[in-house]
Scaffold this motif. Structure first.
Motif, PDB file in Angstrom:
ATOM      1  N   LEU A 177       0.852  -1.188   0.000  1.00  0.00           N
ATOM      2  CA  LEU A 177       0.000   0.000   0.000  1.00  0.00           C
ATOM      3  C   LEU A 177       0.887   1.237   0.000  1.00  0.00           C
ATOM      4  N   LEU A 209      -0.017   4.558  -0.276  1.00  0.00           N
ATOM      5  CA  LEU A 209      -1.118   5.508  -0.265  1.00  0.00           C
ATOM      6  C   LEU A 209      -0.910   6.560   0.814  1.00  0.00           C
ATOM      7  N   TYR A 252      -6.710   4.433   1.957  1.00  0.00           N
ATOM      8  CA  TYR A 252      -5.700   3.684   2.714  1.00  0.00           C
ATOM      9  C   TYR A 252      -6.371   2.769   3.736  1.00  0.00           C
ATOM     10  N   ASN A 302      -8.311  -0.181   1.935  1.00  0.00           N
ATOM     11  CA  ASN A 302      -7.449  -1.216   1.345  1.00  0.00           C
ATOM     12  C   ASN A 302      -6.694  -2.007   2.398  1.00  0.00           C
ATOM     13  N   LEU A 359       3.282  -1.669   4.260  1.00  0.00           N
ATOM     14  CA  LEU A 359       2.950  -0.253   4.355  1.00  0.00           C
ATOM     15  C   LEU A 359       4.139   0.586   3.897  1.00  0.00           C
ATOM     16  N   HIS A 375       3.926   7.184   1.561  1.00  0.00           N
ATOM     17  CA  HIS A 375       3.762   7.773   0.232  1.00  0.00           C
ATOM     18  C   HIS A 375       4.833   8.808  -0.079  1.00  0.00           C
ATOM     19  N   ASP A 387      -7.681   5.295  -6.030  1.00  0.00           N
ATOM     20  CA  ASP A 387      -6.585   4.330  -6.001  1.00  0.00           C
ATOM     21  C   ASP A 387      -6.664   3.380  -7.189  1.00  0.00           C
ATOM     22  N   VAL A 431       0.631   5.075   8.560  1.00  0.00           N
ATOM     23  CA  VAL A 431       1.588   4.107   8.030  1.00  0.00           C
ATOM     24  C   VAL A 431       2.537   3.653   9.133  1.00  0.00           C
TER      25      VAL A 431
END
Length: 448
Positions: free
Chosen positions: A50, A52, A58, A61, A74, A77, A115, A179
């Protein structure tokens, strides 16, 4: 995992972005994301990366990945394409989820994301962990850290037993990235499990944070890192904020002067939380009563050995070969210096273990020097490292010269403790989580 996160009444609001998102809506979005991920090739035992920004996409998903029975990797971004490519080659996810379109502006804490899901590698996950995170890398290269579903569930339950955390029906004003471990477990996962509404401010600024607190009548706890304390301390509230119960900060130790400035301005406790990506929350002092000490979190054992803090950790959290200098025999080496009071069990963190240096045969704790520098008038932030001598990198907060700084330090530190080199920078380098970078090479590069 999802059983403890998505329980509750469908009409209950769990996120406010700023529009409310109730549990029924979140479940429907997770169902749809699960279908998209499966259609792209994600299978039980596989992995989804991911990449994102903080967003509803986020959250959706992440939960959909876990519902499939796959591992979530994770990726912050803000990482460069080079860093992401290196991580993907090592971790070989089956799919990568990344933005096709992002809206809302650079200063938005939560953004609007459309996304896209891209197949990557038709292989199982490299480990049986539920989540893979990259450490912040404040003192060196990032480490790849895995945590199991059982470990994450145990930490979520640990939060429910900590005195001073937000309770059902209350709000968390969520500032750190989801994250990373504080925002992920202490914010998102705990909030979903406990029925605490998660409210990211619309923008990253003191006024926006205060507006989020004042927007509803329910009690609010601000969850952030020291950087966010600075935003709030420099912002004057327009009026009383009876909703504000406390602020809880993770990450670096908060200097006493900063804590006093916050409590003087808002009249509520500034709580401290100490943890690591590898194990999550280790200890807390959410009332500010024990500052600078903390109490071990429920179910966590902490001991000191040779001046280093060790934390109970049944299995190695590192993906790949385990480094016995970091984890061995059920104990994680924190690389933090500290002590445990034999009478009270309170833990005092004294900074990084490698902050102890010898100058002319005399021991100097660089943490002490850094704290002294950071509390000087005109200093916004400071990092002190050993770089062929004690070197202080300083981010001014107002007019400041190296000569004035040296004169102030001469009044406060013995000669052998004073930095041999002072460097003023417009902005000190920070990690993606907002921590100050402590790599002497990176600081030297920033100064040049």
């Amino acid at each position: 995992m999802n059983d403890i996160l998505l329980a509750g009444r469908p009409a209950d609001v769990c996120l406010r972005l700023p529009e409310p998102v109730d549990r029924g809506t979140l479940r429907r979005l997770v169902d749809a994301a699960q279908d998209r991920l499966a259609a792209a090739g994600l299978r039980p035992g596989g992995a989804a990366a991911l990449r994102l920004p903080p967003s509803l996409a986020y959250v959706v998903n992440l939960l959909a990945t876990w519902r499939i029975g796959a591992q979530a990797i994770l990726l912050d971004h803000r990482l460069t394409d080079h860093e992401v490519d290196r991580a993907l080659r090592r971790l070989t996810p089956q799919v990568v989820v990344a933005p096709v379109r992002t809206g809302g502006g650079a200063l938005r804490i939560f953004v609007d994301v459309t996304d896209g899901v891209t197949p990557y590698a038709d292989r199982p996950a490299v480990s049986g962990h539920a989540v893979i995170q990259l450490s912040s890398g404040s003192t060196g290269p990032s480490k790849v850290i895995g945590r199991t579903a059982a470990d994450l569930v145990a930490e979520v339950h640990r939060y429910t037993r900590i005195d001073g955390v937000a309770r059902p029906g209350e709000r968390i004003i969520l500032l750190p990235s989801m994250v990373h471990v504080l925002g992920l477990v202490g914010g998102l996962l705990y909030g979903l499990h406990a029925g605490v509404e998660l409210v990211p401010p619309q923008r990253l600024g003191g006024d926006a944070i205060l507006a989020a607190i004042a927007a509803q009548d329910t009690p609010a706890t601000v969850l952030g890192v020291p950087f966010h304390i600075g935003l709030l301390t420099s912002t004057r509230p327009a009026g009383p904020l009876p909703q504000l119960r406390r602020m809880t900060t993770g990450g670096e130790l908060v200097p006493a002067a900063v804590a006093r400035a916050f409590t003087d301005r808002y009249g509520v406790p500034l709580g401290n939380m100490y943890g690591m990506t590898e194990v999550g929350v280790i200890g807390t002092d959410l009332s500010g009563r024990h500052r600078p000490a903390i109490a071990p979190a429920p179910g966590i054992e902490v001991r000191a050995s040779g001046g280093e803090l060790l934390v109970s950790c049944p299995a190695s959290p590192y993906v790949g070969l385990s480094d016995p200098t970091r984890w061995a025999d059920g104990w994680l080496h924190t690389r933090d210096a500290g002590s445990v009071d034999p009478e009270t069990g309170l833990v005092t963190v004294a900074g990084r273990l490698d902050s102890q240096v010898s100058v002319g045969g005399l021991k100097v704790d660089l943490t002490e020097v850094e704290t002294t520098v950071a509390e000087l008038p005109g200093v916004g932030a400071a990092v002190v490292v050993w770089d062929d001598g004690i070197t202080a990198y300083v981010q001014p907060d107002g007019p400041l010269t190296e000569e004035a700084l040296d004169a102030l330090l001469a009044e406060r530190l013995a000669g052998y403790k004073r930095p041999r080199t002072l460097r003023l920078l417009d902005r000190l380098p920070r990690t993606t989580t907002g921590k100050l970078v402590r790599s002497a090479t990176a600081l030297r590069d920033a100064a040049s």
